[in-house]
Design a protein around this motif. Structure first.
Motif, short mmCIF file in Angstrom:
data_model
loop_
_atom_site.label_atom_id
_atom_site.label_comp_id
_atom_site.label_asym_id
_atom_site.label_seq_id
_atom_site.Cartn_x
_atom_site.Cartn_y
_atom_site.Cartn_z
N ARG A 1 54.35 2.12 49.06
CA ARG A 1 54.22 2.61 47.70
C ARG A 1 52.76 2.82 47.30
O ARG A 1 52.43 3.81 46.65
CB ARG A 1 54.87 1.64 46.72
N GLN B 1 51.18 6.27 46.03
CA GLN B 1 50.58 6.34 44.71
C GLN B 1 49.17 6.92 44.78
O GLN B 1 48.80 7.80 44.00
CB GLN B 1 50.56 4.97 44.07
N ALA C 1 54.90 8.37 43.38
CA ALA C 1 55.02 7.13 44.13
C ALA C 1 56.35 6.44 43.87
O ALA C 1 56.76 5.58 44.64
CB ALA C 1 53.87 6.19 43.76
#
Length: 66
Positions: free
Chosen positions: A24, A28, A40
């Protein structure tokens, strides 16, 4: 011409798979660089609250009953 179209489709599919399995934080950061807001949040590992796979096990479930 047909080979180029197939190559583009395969390349896009490969990018999609890579994006889905990126952590993640990486998604992001990459999404912020590319200007994709909320990018994300879509993916395999968006948060550990989604499943209990990496959470702590309760002490009662790890002990054998006697």
């Amino acid at each position: 011409m047909q080979e180029w179209i197939v190559a583009v489709i395969v390349a896009l599919a490969a990018l999609y798979v890579v994006w889905r399995f990126l952590p993640r934080t990486w998604r992001q950061q990459l999404g912020d660089r590319l200007g994709w807001r909320g990018a994300a949040d879509s993916g395999a590992c968006s948060s550990c609250a989604d499943c209990s796979g990496c959470g702590p096990k309760s002490p009662s479930s790890t002990r054998k009953s006697t």
